[in-house]
Every structure is written in C-alpha cells, then in structure tokens.
Design an enzyme around this catalytic site. Structure first.
Site, PDB file in Angstrom:
ATOM      1  N   HIS A   1       0.823  -1.211   0.000  1.00 61.01           N
ATOM      2  CA  HIS A   1       0.000   0.000   0.000  1.00 61.01           C
ATOM      3  C   HIS A   1       0.857   1.262   0.000  1.00 61.01           C
ATOM      4  O   HIS A   1       0.392   2.331   0.375  1.00 61.01           O
ATOM      5  CB  HIS A   1      -0.909   0.019   1.234  1.00 61.01           C
ATOM      6  CG  HIS A   1      -1.721  -1.219   1.390  1.00 61.01           C
ATOM      7  ND1 HIS A   1      -2.590  -1.655   0.426  1.00 61.01           N
ATOM      8  CD2 HIS A   1      -1.774  -2.130   2.398  1.00 61.01           C
ATOM      9  CE1 HIS A   1      -3.168  -2.783   0.832  1.00 61.01           C
ATOM     10  NE2 HIS A   1      -2.675  -3.089   2.009  1.00 61.01           N
TER      11      HIS A   1
ATOM     12  N   HIS B   1      -7.114  -4.347  -0.727  1.00 63.19           N
ATOM     13  CA  HIS B   1      -6.501  -5.641  -1.037  1.00 63.19           C
ATOM     14  C   HIS B   1      -7.158  -6.287  -2.250  1.00 63.19           C
ATOM     15  O   HIS B   1      -6.954  -7.470  -2.513  1.00 63.19           O
ATOM     16  CB  HIS B   1      -6.624  -6.596   0.152  1.00 63.19           C
ATOM     17  CG  HIS B   1      -6.110  -6.042   1.429  1.00 63.19           C
ATOM     18  ND1 HIS B   1      -6.935  -5.438   2.357  1.00 63.19           N
ATOM     19  CD2 HIS B   1      -4.856  -5.983   1.930  1.00 63.19           C
ATOM     20  CE1 HIS B   1      -6.200  -5.031   3.387  1.00 63.19           C
ATOM     21  NE2 HIS B   1      -4.950  -5.341   3.151  1.00 63.19           N
TER      22      HIS B   1
END
Length: 333
Positions: free
Chosen positions: A57, A219
C-alpha cells in the site's frame, strides 16, 4: 506477471533495504523483525504513534514515518498483517515516556495482532491506546474485517493525530483527536483493473474489458457491485453519492477532499476525478477548504481511485496544516 522484482519471497526485505538507503536522514529500518522508526526515536516526552499492516500500500505506512506524523511503521508481508512481535518492538522503540497510540486499519489480522502487542507492551509498563480506522462506506462486513474497512481515512488520522502528538498533547488528547477524525471521515473506492500479488502471480480478481468494480478494498476485495465502464464523471458520482449519504455533512460545512490513486492511475486522471468531486461537494453546499490528490494509499499496481471526505473543524484544520517531514509527505519544514 511483469514486475520489477527479483524473488517474490524477498520483495518486502528488498523494499525496506532500498527505503533505508533512500531516506536514512529521516528513518531507521530494523530487520528481523521488520519495522521502521523515525531517525530520532524515541522522542522523550512525546506520545509515540505506531501504525502498520500488510505491504503493498506504499507509501502507507512507512512513507509517513517522521516529524509531525508517525514515529514507527510495521510492515507485514504483502497484504498480510505483521505479527505482534515486531509491533511490540516498534512500540518499545518509540516510547518516550508519554505512552503510545496504535493506529490500526480495521482488518481482522491487524486488529488482533495490534491488540496482542498492546497487551505485551502494557506488561512492560508502556501505556498503549488504539484507534481502529473504519472509514470505508462500501461494505459493512467482508471476509477481511468485522465492520467497515480502514482505507483512505487512515492517512488523515495519521497526519492529524501526528500533529497533535507533535505539539505536545497527552495520550488521551491524541486519541480524542484521532477518534474525531475517524468519526468524521468517509471513503469509497473503485477499480478499473485488479492488482497482482507477487507470490500469487495472477490478478486478485477478474474484470471484463468493459467492467469496473465499485467499492473495492485496498486488497482487491470485492466491492458493492460490478458495472459497465462509464465516464470519469459518472464513476465519480458512484463514489461521492454513498459518501454524502453516509457522512451527512451539514450545508456550510468545511471539508477536506482527498482523491487517491490505487497505484496504477495517472495523476491527470485523478485530477479529472477531483474536479467533478469538488463540484459535487460544492453543489451540496459544502466548502472544500483543503485538498489532497495523488497516490497515498495504494493497492500495488491496481488502476482505480478512491475518494475520501473529511468534515473539518478549526482544530482539525490547524492540525492538518501543521508542518510534516516524512519521505512521502513534506510540508512547512
């Protein structure tokens, strides 16, 4: 799968090595267990801020370690929570005697492992409190979390709570500030394409050439619904509408508008989204007092974006504007 990697098993370790080499003036990277701390940690008398979660991320979370934001970040494997041991070590490394706040995205593994680390830290006489960020309006429950997911609002919490700690607020005050941000921030994301986790070697979900996923998580979790490809303005409406319906900001409110890229979206496209999102907020009677546009919490190379709206008050605005010096966010220093 085409990626600039060597061995999928070594992606996180090699990323951290490069990160340390590039930003040694700001951070120190510890290996085995892996965690990143600001170069001057611990800062005596200051509340320490620790966050973390699965890698993939970037720049979240390690990119936000530094003055005015996080004191430490704990990276797990790609899209996998770090275990309690490195979280504990990071907590101990930044404890300057004023306690530590854990900033946790609402995913089951993150919540459980941070809770365990906090209990272990308290056994060593470190005062620990936690804020669980849950700003995603897309879903109420998923296979990844009980309740709403923590997404773009995490950046807002880390910046504003970091400024609170930096000005000398005590642990209870920093937690109150972080909670106020979380209570007043909402996000919604979408994907044009899926991302590919290095060790999996294939996209996390399948999308047709003319399909987009509305309401995805960071995700690649499924969203609210899959719809045909649309214009940028139409897609922006699909993100803004549920945010406004959930946040219910009063006309005249000042807000921060954050348009975030998921990793593979050009900035030009993000500004097209921002332009329409701002018009939509202004049409709703809101004043866009602050803005942020760019790739700040990503999902590897996913093409897509998220929109985050934070309702501001005078104190939150002051803290958002406060100086910050991290690898990924630098302002006023």
């Amino acid at each position: 799968m085409k990626k600039l990697i060597n061995d999928p098993a070594n992606v996180v370790a090699e990323t951290l090595a490069g990160f340390q080499a590039a930003h040694a003036d700001l951070v120190t990277v510890h290996f085995d267990p892996d965690y990143v701390v600001r170069a001057d940690a611990p800062v005596q008398g200051k509340v320490g801020l620790v966050s973390g979660g699965g890698s993939g991320h970037e720049p979240l979370h390690a990119g936000y370690v530094g003055k005015g934001m996080l004191d430490a970040a704990v990276p797990g494997a790609v899209f996998t929570s770090p275990t309690p041991d490195p979280i504990l070590d990071a907590t101990k490394a930044v404890d300057g005697g004023a306690g530590v706040l854990h900033i946790v995205k609402n995913y089951t593994g993150d919540v459980l492992n941070f809770e365990t680390a906090a209990e272990m830290a308290e056994m060593e006489d470190i005062a620990v409190k936690a804020i669980v960020v849950n700003d995603d309006v897309a879903v109420e429950n998923s296979t990844w979390t009980a309740g709403r997911r923590g997404v773009g609002g995490t950046v807002m919490v880390e910046k504003i709570a970091g400024a609170s700690a930096d000005r000398g607020d005590d642990l209870d005050k920093v937690l109150e500030i972080a909670t106020r941000v979380n209570d007043n921030v909402r996000s919604m994301g979408m994907a044009l394409t899926a991302c590919t986790v290095p060790h999996a070697g294939k996209p996390s979900f399948d999308l047709g050439e003319d399909e987009i996923e509305i309401g995805i998580g960071i995700h690649g979790e499924p969203g609210r619904h899959r719809v045909p490809m649309a214009t940028a303005d139409e897609i922006t409406d699909m993100l803004v509408d549920p945010i406004l319906e959930d946040l219910k900001p009063e006309a005249g409110s000042k807000v921060l508008l954050f348009v975030n890229g998921m990793g593979g979206t050009p900035e030009a496209e993000l500004y097209i989204v921002y332009n329409h999102a701002r018009k939509r907020l202004e049409d709703a009677g809101l004043e866009v007092a602050r803005s942020l546009v760019g790739n700040y919490i990503t999902s590897l190379e996913m093409q897509g974006c998220s929109i985050t709206v934070l309702k501001l008050d005078d104190e939150l605005t002051e803290l958002w504007d406060a100086p910050v010096l991290t690898p990924a966010l630098r302002r006023g220093l």
